[in-house]
Design a protein around this motif. Structure first.
Motif, mmCIF file in Angstrom:
data_model
loop_
_atom_site.group_PDB
_atom_site.id
_atom_site.type_symbol
_atom_site.label_atom_id
_atom_site.label_comp_id
_atom_site.label_asym_id
_atom_site.label_seq_id
_atom_site.Cartn_x
_atom_site.Cartn_y
_atom_site.Cartn_z
ATOM 1 N N SER A 147 -8.375 12.126 -24.883
ATOM 2 C CA SER A 147 -8.960 13.392 -24.480
ATOM 3 C C SER A 147 -9.956 13.879 -25.509
ATOM 4 C CB SER A 147 -7.847 14.429 -24.297
ATOM 5 O OG SER A 147 -6.887 13.962 -23.390
ATOM 6 N N ALA A 148 -9.687 13.600 -26.764
ATOM 7 C CA ALA A 148 -10.531 14.078 -27.858
ATOM 8 C C ALA A 148 -11.327 12.903 -28.406
ATOM 9 C CB ALA A 148 -9.670 14.696 -28.946
ATOM 10 N N ALA B 226 -14.542 19.431 -28.382
ATOM 11 C CA ALA B 226 -13.116 19.383 -28.708
ATOM 12 C C ALA B 226 -12.317 20.138 -27.652
ATOM 13 C CB ALA B 226 -12.884 20.007 -30.086
ATOM 14 N N TYR C 104 -5.230 16.723 -27.488
ATOM 15 C CA TYR C 104 -6.011 15.953 -28.460
ATOM 16 C C TYR C 104 -5.604 14.479 -28.478
ATOM 17 C CZ TYR C 104 -8.563 19.881 -30.289
ATOM 18 O OH TYR C 104 -9.450 20.930 -30.409
ATOM 19 N N ALA D 213 -3.038 13.384 -29.790
ATOM 20 C CA ALA D 213 -2.504 13.130 -31.127
ATOM 21 C C ALA D 213 -1.270 12.248 -31.000
ATOM 22 C CB ALA D 213 -2.157 14.449 -31.806
ATOM 23 N N TYR E 209 -8.401 15.220 -37.278
ATOM 24 C CA TYR E 209 -9.600 15.493 -36.467
ATOM 25 C C TYR E 209 -10.508 16.445 -37.246
ATOM 26 C CZ TYR E 209 -6.645 13.781 -32.647
ATOM 27 O OH TYR E 209 -5.822 13.016 -31.859
ATOM 28 N N ILE F 38 -13.837 19.025 -36.445
ATOM 29 C CA ILE F 38 -14.636 19.664 -35.392
ATOM 30 C C ILE F 38 -15.785 20.406 -36.052
ATOM 31 C CG2 ILE F 38 -14.569 21.358 -33.515
ATOM 32 C CD1 ILE F 38 -11.506 20.781 -33.377
ATOM 33 N N LEU G 204 -16.254 17.425 -31.557
ATOM 34 C CA LEU G 204 -15.454 16.573 -32.436
ATOM 35 C C LEU G 204 -16.361 15.570 -33.139
ATOM 36 C CD1 LEU G 204 -12.273 16.504 -32.655
ATOM 37 C CD2 LEU G 204 -12.425 14.369 -31.394
ATOM 38 N N ALA H 226 -12.116 11.456 -35.559
ATOM 39 C CA ALA H 226 -10.733 11.381 -35.059
ATOM 40 C C ALA H 226 -10.114 10.104 -35.580
ATOM 41 C CB ALA H 226 -10.710 11.385 -33.527
#
Length: 204
Positions: free
Chosen positions: A25-26, A32, A136, A138, A145, A147, A153, A156
């Protein structure tokens, strides 16, 4: 033959990382994901709160050996102190679900932060629903991350290039987060925008 195997191994690793990033997703270069999470003191933090500022996100679990590597050596706190002194904001997030390793009620989280000399910009952000962590994508503690002030972003991945849990390796490791922050604060592009995170799986 040996060279061919090394090249194939490197190519396969690159494909795995690329595949992970495509499904994440990130993604560096993209906006972000938004978030709205309370910290251990009860204050709500959103992505919009940090518009116009550089922001670091770090996922935490005190019982993870890889987190202990970076906190026991004071490596993480030193990074927090160095970059927050340069007006970078730094948020440390706990996404462990209630009943899982690393979960803390707010009062306990404040004590854990004090015991670890947390030098982030706020007390731990508590995300027991895993909403922020999953937004994110994660996966590990730590997972890092960065930003930019526009909410995009720019990094990552891992904190550094050595996935050993031994703190003795830190001085000889390349710290990806420090390198990226030094570059952006100098007005440069991030040269390594994505790496494979390492550490303990987040206990969603």
């Amino acid at each position: 033959m040996k060279t061919l195997k090394v090249l194939l191994g490197s190519f396969t690793a690159s494909l795995v990382l690329l595949s992970a990033l495509v499904s994440a997703s990130a993604v560096p270069g993209k906006p972000a994901p938004d978030f709205s999470v309370k910290d251990a003191a009860g204050k709500t933090h959103t992505l919009a709160d940090y518009k116009g500022e550089w922001l670091v996100l770090e996922w935490f679990n005190k019982d993870c050996p890889y987190v202990r590597k970076h906190y026991g050596s004071n490596n993480m706190q030193s990074l927090q102190e160095k970059y927050t002194a340069q007006d970078v904001k730094w948020l440390t997030i706990i996404s462990s679900a209630k009943g899982k390793q690393g979960y803390h009620e707010p009062a306990e989280a404040l004590e854990v932060g004090k015991a670890h000399n947390l030098a982030a910009s706020a007390p731990f952000l508590l995300d027991p629903s895993g909403t922020m962590g999953k937004a994110y994508d994660a996966k590990t503690t730590p997972h890092m991350y960065i930003i930019n002030p526009e909410g995009v972003l720019v990094y990552a991945g891992a904190i550094d290039d050595n996935d050993s849990a031994n703190p003795a390796v830190i001085p000889d490791s390349k710290n990806y987060v420090a390198a990226a922050l030094d570059e952006v604060l100098a007005g440069k592009e991030v040269s390594t925008a994505a790496t494979r995170p390492y550490g303990c799986t987040i206990k969603y």
